[in-house]
Design an enzyme around this catalytic site. Structure first.
Site, PDB file in Angstrom:
ATOM      1  N   ASP A  65     -10.677   2.209   6.457  1.00  0.00           N
ATOM      2  CA  ASP A  65     -10.289   3.486   7.042  1.00  0.00           C
ATOM      3  C   ASP A  65     -10.852   4.618   6.188  1.00  0.00           C
ATOM      4  O   ASP A  65     -11.113   4.445   5.008  1.00  0.00           O
ATOM      5  CB  ASP A  65      -8.760   3.645   7.056  1.00  0.00           C
ATOM      6  CG  ASP A  65      -8.081   2.511   7.789  1.00  0.00           C
ATOM      7  OD1 ASP A  65      -8.718   1.963   8.697  1.00  0.00           O
ATOM      8  OD2 ASP A  65      -6.937   2.184   7.448  1.00  0.00           O
ATOM      9  N   ASP A  71      -4.272  11.107   0.465  1.00  0.00           N
ATOM     10  CA  ASP A  71      -3.901   9.695   0.272  1.00  0.00           C
ATOM     11  C   ASP A  71      -3.960   9.350  -1.209  1.00  0.00           C
ATOM     12  O   ASP A  71      -3.077   8.702  -1.758  1.00  0.00           O
ATOM     13  CB  ASP A  71      -4.888   8.735   0.950  1.00  0.00           C
ATOM     14  CG  ASP A  71      -4.951   8.862   2.434  1.00  0.00           C
ATOM     15  OD1 ASP A  71      -5.394   9.911   2.902  1.00  0.00           O
ATOM     16  OD2 ASP A  71      -4.562   7.895   3.111  1.00  0.00           O
ATOM     17  N   GLU A  94      -1.502   0.459  -0.561  1.00  0.00           N
ATOM     18  CA  GLU A  94      -2.543   0.370   0.470  1.00  0.00           C
ATOM     19  C   GLU A  94      -3.895   0.834  -0.072  1.00  0.00           C
ATOM     20  O   GLU A  94      -4.943   0.351   0.362  1.00  0.00           O
ATOM     21  CB  GLU A  94      -2.177   1.234   1.683  1.00  0.00           C
ATOM     22  CG  GLU A  94      -3.177   1.098   2.805  1.00  0.00           C
ATOM     23  CD  GLU A  94      -2.994   2.098   3.931  1.00  0.00           C
ATOM     24  OE1 GLU A  94      -2.475   3.194   3.700  1.00  0.00           O
ATOM     25  OE2 GLU A  94      -3.373   1.760   5.052  1.00  0.00           O
ATOM     26  N   GLU A  95      -3.860   1.753  -1.018  1.00  0.00           N
ATOM     27  CA  GLU A  95      -5.101   2.363  -1.501  1.00  0.00           C
ATOM     28  C   GLU A  95      -5.757   1.603  -2.645  1.00  0.00           C
ATOM     29  O   GLU A  95      -6.655   2.140  -3.292  1.00  0.00           O
ATOM     30  CB  GLU A  95      -4.846   3.817  -1.900  1.00  0.00           C
ATOM     31  CG  GLU A  95      -4.374   4.700  -0.755  1.00  0.00           C
ATOM     32  CD  GLU A  95      -5.331   4.749   0.439  1.00  0.00           C
ATOM     33  OE1 GLU A  95      -6.537   4.479   0.256  1.00  0.00           O
ATOM     34  OE2 GLU A  95      -4.858   5.033   1.547  1.00  0.00           O
ATOM     35  N   ASP A 116       2.829   2.193   0.764  1.00  0.00           N
ATOM     36  CA  ASP A 116       1.773   2.883   1.507  1.00  0.00           C
ATOM     37  C   ASP A 116       1.953   4.353   1.136  1.00  0.00           C
ATOM     38  O   ASP A 116       2.893   4.999   1.588  1.00  0.00           O
ATOM     39  CB  ASP A 116       1.956   2.666   3.019  1.00  0.00           C
ATOM     40  CG  ASP A 116       0.900   3.390   3.839  1.00  0.00           C
ATOM     41  OD1 ASP A 116       0.102   4.153   3.272  1.00  0.00           O
ATOM     42  OD2 ASP A 116       0.882   3.191   5.075  1.00  0.00           O
ATOM     43  N   LEU A 118       0.462   7.215   1.753  1.00  0.00           N
ATOM     44  CA  LEU A 118       0.458   8.212   2.822  1.00  0.00           C
ATOM     45  C   LEU A 118       0.103   7.505   4.127  1.00  0.00           C
ATOM     46  O   LEU A 118      -1.002   6.994   4.277  1.00  0.00           O
ATOM     47  CB  LEU A 118      -0.547   9.326   2.508  1.00  0.00           C
ATOM     48  CG  LEU A 118      -0.157  10.685   3.032  1.00  0.00           C
ATOM     49  CD1 LEU A 118       1.212  11.133   2.532  1.00  0.00           C
ATOM     50  CD2 LEU A 118      -1.189  11.705   2.630  1.00  0.00           C
ATOM     51  N   ASP A 119       1.070   7.482   4.998  1.00  0.00           N
ATOM     52  CA  ASP A 119       0.893   6.789   6.272  1.00  0.00           C
ATOM     53  C   ASP A 119       0.648   7.816   7.373  1.00  0.00           C
ATOM     54  O   ASP A 119       1.319   8.838   7.418  1.00  0.00           O
ATOM     55  CB  ASP A 119       2.156   5.976   6.575  1.00  0.00           C
ATOM     56  CG  ASP A 119       2.096   5.343   7.936  1.00  0.00           C
ATOM     57  OD1 ASP A 119       1.352   4.361   8.085  1.00  0.00           O
ATOM     58  OD2 ASP A 119       2.771   5.835   8.857  1.00  0.00           O
ATOM     59  N   GLU A 280       3.836  -1.933   5.172  1.00  0.00           N
ATOM     60  CA  GLU A 280       4.174  -1.114   6.344  1.00  0.00           C
ATOM     61  C   GLU A 280       5.265  -1.807   7.171  1.00  0.00           C
ATOM     62  O   GLU A 280       6.354  -1.268   7.368  1.00  0.00           O
ATOM     63  CB  GLU A 280       2.930  -0.846   7.212  1.00  0.00           C
ATOM     64  CG  GLU A 280       1.932   0.090   6.535  1.00  0.00           C
ATOM     65  CD  GLU A 280       0.687   0.408   7.355  1.00  0.00           C
ATOM     66  OE1 GLU A 280       0.179   1.533   7.256  1.00  0.00           O
ATOM     67  OE2 GLU A 280       0.177  -0.485   8.072  1.00  0.00           O
TER      68      GLU A 280
HETATM   69  P1  AHG Z   1      -2.560   4.755   7.458  1.00  0.00           P
HETATM   70  O1  AHG Z   1      -2.744   6.221   7.635  1.00  0.00           O
HETATM   71  O2  AHG Z   1      -1.636   4.422   6.321  1.00  0.00           O
HETATM   72  O3  AHG Z   1      -3.861   3.983   7.401  1.00  0.00           O
HETATM   73  O4  AHG Z   1      -1.771   4.187   8.738  1.00  0.00           O
HETATM   74  C1  AHG Z   1      -2.103   4.623  10.007  1.00  0.00           C
HETATM   75  C2  AHG Z   1      -1.380   3.808  11.009  1.00  0.00           C
HETATM   76  C3  AHG Z   1       0.048   4.156  11.349  1.00  0.00           C
HETATM   77  O5  AHG Z   1       0.629   5.208  10.739  1.00  0.00           O
HETATM   78  C4  AHG Z   1       0.015   4.374  12.838  1.00  0.00           C
HETATM   79  O6  AHG Z   1       1.129   3.796  13.422  1.00  0.00           O
HETATM   80  C5  AHG Z   1      -1.265   3.740  13.266  1.00  0.00           C
HETATM   81  O7  AHG Z   1      -2.130   3.806  12.182  1.00  0.00           O
HETATM   82  C6  AHG Z   1      -1.875   4.430  14.442  1.00  0.00           C
HETATM   83  O8  AHG Z   1      -3.008   3.726  14.823  1.00  0.00           O
HETATM   84  P2  AHG Z   1      -3.858   4.078  16.118  1.00  0.00           P
HETATM   85  O9  AHG Z   1      -4.594   5.328  15.828  1.00  0.00           O
HETATM   86  O10 AHG Z   1      -4.753   2.886  16.296  1.00  0.00           O
HETATM   87  O11 AHG Z   1      -2.881   4.217  17.258  1.00  0.00           O
HETATM   88 MN    MN Z   2      -0.063   3.281   6.881  1.00  0.00          MN
HETATM   89 MN    MN Z   3      -1.849   4.958   4.184  1.00  0.00          MN
END
Ligand code: AHG
Ligand code: MN
Ligand code: MN
Length: 337
Positions: A65, A71, A94-95, A116, A118-119, A280
């Site tokens: 990602d 983050d 996560e990082e 995690d 920053l989610d 998560e």
């Molecule tokens: P993160 O920012 O920690 O990588 O997590 C993102 C996650 C979570 O928060 C959310 O429910 C999901 O990604 C959304 O994913 P989509 O954009 O695929 O719906």
């Molecule tokens: Mn997350």
């Molecule tokens: Mn995250």
């Protein structure tokens, strides 16, 4: 809502500790330290539009990602806040691809911290709610040396404490030690978390479903059937409502308070969905179960899955018990059992 006024997070933690004479006070110290990190991250999140912290670092995290600076800021803040107390033997985030050892010469403790930082970070630039998720276990490896990966790969039901911080219209700190789920809202004027959500219980059934419907054509048939069923029928006079923020912390927080279901299913492109089991899904499942809800991968309880790796993904269906049971039934029926 809070009946006692001025019940601060520290006071709540200390009063809870007094009810358990066997408690050593370590978990209380950990929670207080986490709440300090939460305040620091919250301040930075609130400043996000003002300072030069927005934008990409140009690096990718373990899962490929995009990683934004916040983050990393949240990751580093948590490490700084948590790695000097002598409570932990190992941490994971996560990082960071690998487990994180304590700095040299630090006292090694008996707990494990997974987070995690920053989610929902893709939402930062749009001022949409984001969060931090944390999970605490006791170490399982013997001795008092550094912890190992084995300590980080415990099934979720073994969690001692799990929680999240939601940086939304206000900042809310929610945690459980397995009995009772409590939410505290940050008063920005004097920088203290105050009890705002006492003993949260999730409704047995809700009227909201939350899923990224853009993936509809990749879903399993049972899930398509389930969503069409919710849309085509009336429940107390109305069809279900759709709500999807795209930040798991925010979507699960709403589900906890209002009831309903949040889903990140596996699909034909990503068999295991997107969300990570260890930092998560497990903490969120522990919280939602403690509030009387249910969390499964469509068949089995999330909390009983033994993790095989730090960053593994798992499909998740989480929320009100009756809503989760119903989607499980649709999934099973479509598979022919
Ligand atoms: P993160 O920012 O920690 O990588 O997590 C993102 C996650 C979570 O928060 C959310 O429910 C999901 O990604 C959304 O994913 P989509 O954009 O695929 O719906
Ligand atoms: Mn997350
Ligand atoms: Mn995250």
């Amino acid at each position: 809502m809070a009946k006692k006024r001025f019940m601060t997070l520290p006071r709540h933690i200390l009063e809870g500790e007094k009810l358990h004479p066997e408690a050593t006070g370590e978990l209380s110290a950990i929670l207080l330290q986490l709440s300090l990190a939460a305040k620091v991250i919250s301040l930075e999140v609130n400043k996000a539009g003002l300072v030069d912290i927005l934008g990409f670092t140009g690096e990718s995290n373990k899962s490929g990602d995009e990683v934004k600076k916040l983050d990393i800021f949240a990751h580093e803040t948590l490490l700084k806040a948590m790695d000097h107390g002598g409570h932990f033997c190992v941490m994971a985030s996560e990082e960071d691809e690998d487990i994180i050892h304590l700095p040299p010469h630090q006292k090694i403790g008996k707990y494990v911290l997974l987070f995690d930082p920053l989610d929902g970070s893709s939402n930062i630039d749009a001022n949409v709610s984001i969060g931090t998720i944390f999970s605490i276990y006791k170490r399982v490896t013997p001795g008092d040396g550094p912890g190992t990966l084995e300590d980080c790969l415990q099934p979720g039901y073994k969690q001692e404490v799990a929680g999240y911080i939601l940086y939304g219209s206000s900042t809310v700190f929610v945690y459980t030690a397995g009995h009772g789920v409590y939410g505290f809202t940050l008063d920005p004027a004097f920088g203290e978390f105050l009890l705002s959500h006492d003993d949260i219980k999730i409704p047995k059934r809700g009227r909201i479903y939350s899923v990224n419907e853009g993936n509809y054509y990749s879903w399993p048939k049972g899930l398509k059937d389930y969503i069409k069923y919710l849309q085509a029928n009336k429940f107390n006079g109305k069809p279900y409502q759709a709500r999807y923020i795209g930040s798991m912390v925010a979507d699960v927080h709403r589900t906890l308070l209002y009831g309903g279901i949040f889903m990140y299913p596996g699909d034909t492109r990503n068999e295991k969905g997107k969300l990570r089991l260890v930092y998560e899904c497990n903490p969120m499942a522990f919280i939602v179960e403690a509030a009387g809800g249910r969390a499964t991968d469509g068949k089995k309880r999330i909390l009983e899955k033994v993790p095989e790796s730090l960053h593994e993904r798992i499909p998740i269906f989480i929320g009100s018990e009756e809503d989760v049971l119903l989607v499980e039934k649709f999934l099973a029926d479509a598979e022919g059992h």
